[in-house]
Write an enzyme that holds these catalytic residues in place. Structure first.
Site, PDB file in Angstrom:
ATOM      1  N   ASP A 123       0.823  -1.209   0.000  1.00  0.00           N
ATOM      2  CA  ASP A 123       0.000   0.000   0.000  1.00  0.00           C
ATOM      3  C   ASP A 123       0.857   1.259   0.000  1.00  0.00           C
ATOM      4  OD1 ASP A 123       0.870  -0.361   2.638  1.00  0.00           O
ATOM      5  OD2 ASP A 123      -1.131  -0.581   3.485  1.00  0.00           O
ATOM      6  N   ASP A 172       6.989   3.837   3.185  1.00  0.00           N
ATOM      7  CA  ASP A 172       7.225   4.962   4.090  1.00  0.00           C
ATOM      8  C   ASP A 172       8.713   4.930   4.484  1.00  0.00           C
ATOM      9  OD1 ASP A 172       6.947   6.956   5.968  1.00  0.00           O
ATOM     10  OD2 ASP A 172       5.446   5.968   7.178  1.00  0.00           O
ATOM     11  N   LYS A 214       5.993   7.915   0.644  1.00  0.00           N
ATOM     12  CA  LYS A 214       6.348   9.155   1.348  1.00  0.00           C
ATOM     13  C   LYS A 214       7.862   9.215   1.275  1.00  0.00           C
ATOM     14  CE  LYS A 214       2.836   9.050   5.014  1.00  0.00           C
ATOM     15  NZ  LYS A 214       2.650   8.705   6.426  1.00  0.00           N
ATOM     16  N   PHE A 253      -0.442  11.692   7.940  1.00  0.00           N
ATOM     17  CA  PHE A 253      -1.048  10.368   8.027  1.00  0.00           C
ATOM     18  C   PHE A 253      -2.225  10.267   7.074  1.00  0.00           C
ATOM     19  CE2 PHE A 253      -2.917   6.550   9.708  1.00  0.00           C
ATOM     20  CZ  PHE A 253      -1.790   5.775   9.906  1.00  0.00           C
ATOM     21  N   ASP A 297      -5.582   2.336   6.734  1.00  0.00           N
ATOM     22  CA  ASP A 297      -6.412   2.449   7.934  1.00  0.00           C
ATOM     23  C   ASP A 297      -5.772   3.325   9.001  1.00  0.00           C
ATOM     24  OD1 ASP A 297      -4.279   0.541   8.600  1.00  0.00           O
ATOM     25  OD2 ASP A 297      -5.416   0.217  10.444  1.00  0.00           O
ATOM     26  N   ARG A 345     -10.584   1.937   5.813  1.00  0.00           N
ATOM     27  CA  ARG A 345     -10.059   1.206   4.649  1.00  0.00           C
ATOM     28  C   ARG A 345     -11.013   1.271   3.462  1.00  0.00           C
ATOM     29  NH1 ARG A 345      -5.547  -1.728   6.310  1.00  0.00           N
ATOM     30  NH2 ARG A 345      -5.630  -2.736   8.342  1.00  0.00           N
TER      31      ARG A 345
HETATM   32  P1  XMP Z   1       7.344   1.405   6.293  1.00  0.00           P
HETATM   33  O1  XMP Z   1       7.742   2.525   7.233  1.00  0.00           O
HETATM   34  O2  XMP Z   1       7.714   0.050   6.814  1.00  0.00           O
HETATM   35  O3  XMP Z   1       5.776   1.534   6.342  1.00  0.00           O
HETATM   36  O4  XMP Z   1       7.774   1.683   4.879  1.00  0.00           O
HETATM   37  C1  XMP Z   1       4.958   0.767   5.623  1.00  0.00           C
HETATM   38  C2  XMP Z   1       3.710   0.463   6.397  1.00  0.00           C
HETATM   39  O5  XMP Z   1       3.404   1.475   7.381  1.00  0.00           O
HETATM   40  C3  XMP Z   1       2.050   1.810   7.345  1.00  0.00           C
HETATM   41  N1  XMP Z   1       1.927   3.253   7.053  1.00  0.00           N
HETATM   42  C4  XMP Z   1       0.779   3.928   6.961  1.00  0.00           C
HETATM   43  N2  XMP Z   1      -0.496   3.523   7.072  1.00  0.00           N
HETATM   44  N3  XMP Z   1      -1.242   5.725   6.683  1.00  0.00           N
HETATM   45  C5  XMP Z   1      -1.505   4.425   6.929  1.00  0.00           C
HETATM   46  O6  XMP Z   1      -2.672   4.077   6.997  1.00  0.00           O
HETATM   47  C6  XMP Z   1       0.011   6.228   6.570  1.00  0.00           C
HETATM   48  O7  XMP Z   1       0.192   7.425   6.344  1.00  0.00           O
HETATM   49  C7  XMP Z   1       1.078   5.266   6.711  1.00  0.00           C
HETATM   50  N4  XMP Z   1       2.430   5.381   6.658  1.00  0.00           N
HETATM   51  C8  XMP Z   1       2.909   4.122   6.871  1.00  0.00           C
HETATM   52  C9  XMP Z   1       1.443   0.933   6.264  1.00  0.00           C
HETATM   53  O8  XMP Z   1       0.841  -0.192   6.875  1.00  0.00           O
HETATM   54  C10 XMP Z   1       2.578   0.470   5.415  1.00  0.00           C
HETATM   55  O9  XMP Z   1       2.410  -0.821   4.840  1.00  0.00           O
END
Ligand code: XMP
Length: 186
Positions: A107, A110, A138, A159, A166, A172
């Protein structure tokens, strides 16, 4: 990024609509066309991460006309609701990934910690090739050296919820991607 107000019933929780339904649909079609071009005559195995990919994945694969197989991996981050914690695999692949051309779908990219852990796990299964597709990224928060091969949209460091994403398992089902009001999660 031009934003619009959310529907009336969500105004107390959602600050704005960052990416609307039509924009999402158009971008998903473009991504599918790019994927089709790159995976032609390959043995495509789509591996999607649960649960946030579900709406995106459903739209994406219906725009891909190549034959493909579909499987899921479960990965959860046991942190608080907005800050990631330790990663735990909750579902393993059922299909064989060895010698397949794998497209990993997530999804949002980050910090990159989730994709790093999943890519390491998939690499160990010896796929013929491994490419990644994320609905959102991001860029500003990346701590791992990871880039996705296909990216839907770049979003600001705020966020976001909806279209699979979610907060505390809510939102979702929103058909758009919206910015959550800070007072909801702080
Ligand atoms: P990383 O930091 O591991 O993050 O790249 C990936 C997972 O973190 C969650 N994530 C978010 N979920 N809104 C959300 O609903 C956000 O802004 C957000 N930023 C990170 C997400 O589960 C993703 O797979």
């Amino acid at each position: 990024m031009a934003t619009t107000p959310p529907p009336e019933h969500l105004r107390e929780e959602v600050e704005s609509v960052l990416i609307g339904e039509k924009e999402i649909a158009a971008r998903v079609r473009e991504l599918a066309a790019d994927i089709e071009r790159d995976f032609i005559e390959q043995d495509l195995l789509v591996v999607a991460l649960l649960t946030g990919t579900v709406p995106f994945l459903a739209d994406l694969i219906r725009n891909i006309t190549l034959p493909l197989r579909l499987d899921f991996m479960g990965v959860s981050s046991y942190g608080n609701n907005t800050a990631p914690g330790e990663l735990v695999f909750t579902k393993e692949l059922k299909l064989e990934a060895r010698n397949r051309d794998v497209l990993l779908v997530d999804d949002i990219l980050d910090t990159g910690k989730t994709l790093r852990a999943v890519i390491d796990k998939l690499d160990a299964l010896q796929p013929r090739s491994l490419r990644t597709c994320v609905m959102l990224e991001k860029k500003s928060r990346r701590s791992e050296k990871i880039t996705a091969d296909y990216v839907g949209f770049d979003v600001p460091d705020t966020f976001v919820v909806g279209y699979g994403l979610d907060y505390a398992e809510k939102y979702r089902n929103l058909p758009f991607i919206g910015e959550l009001k800070p007072e909801v999660y702080s």
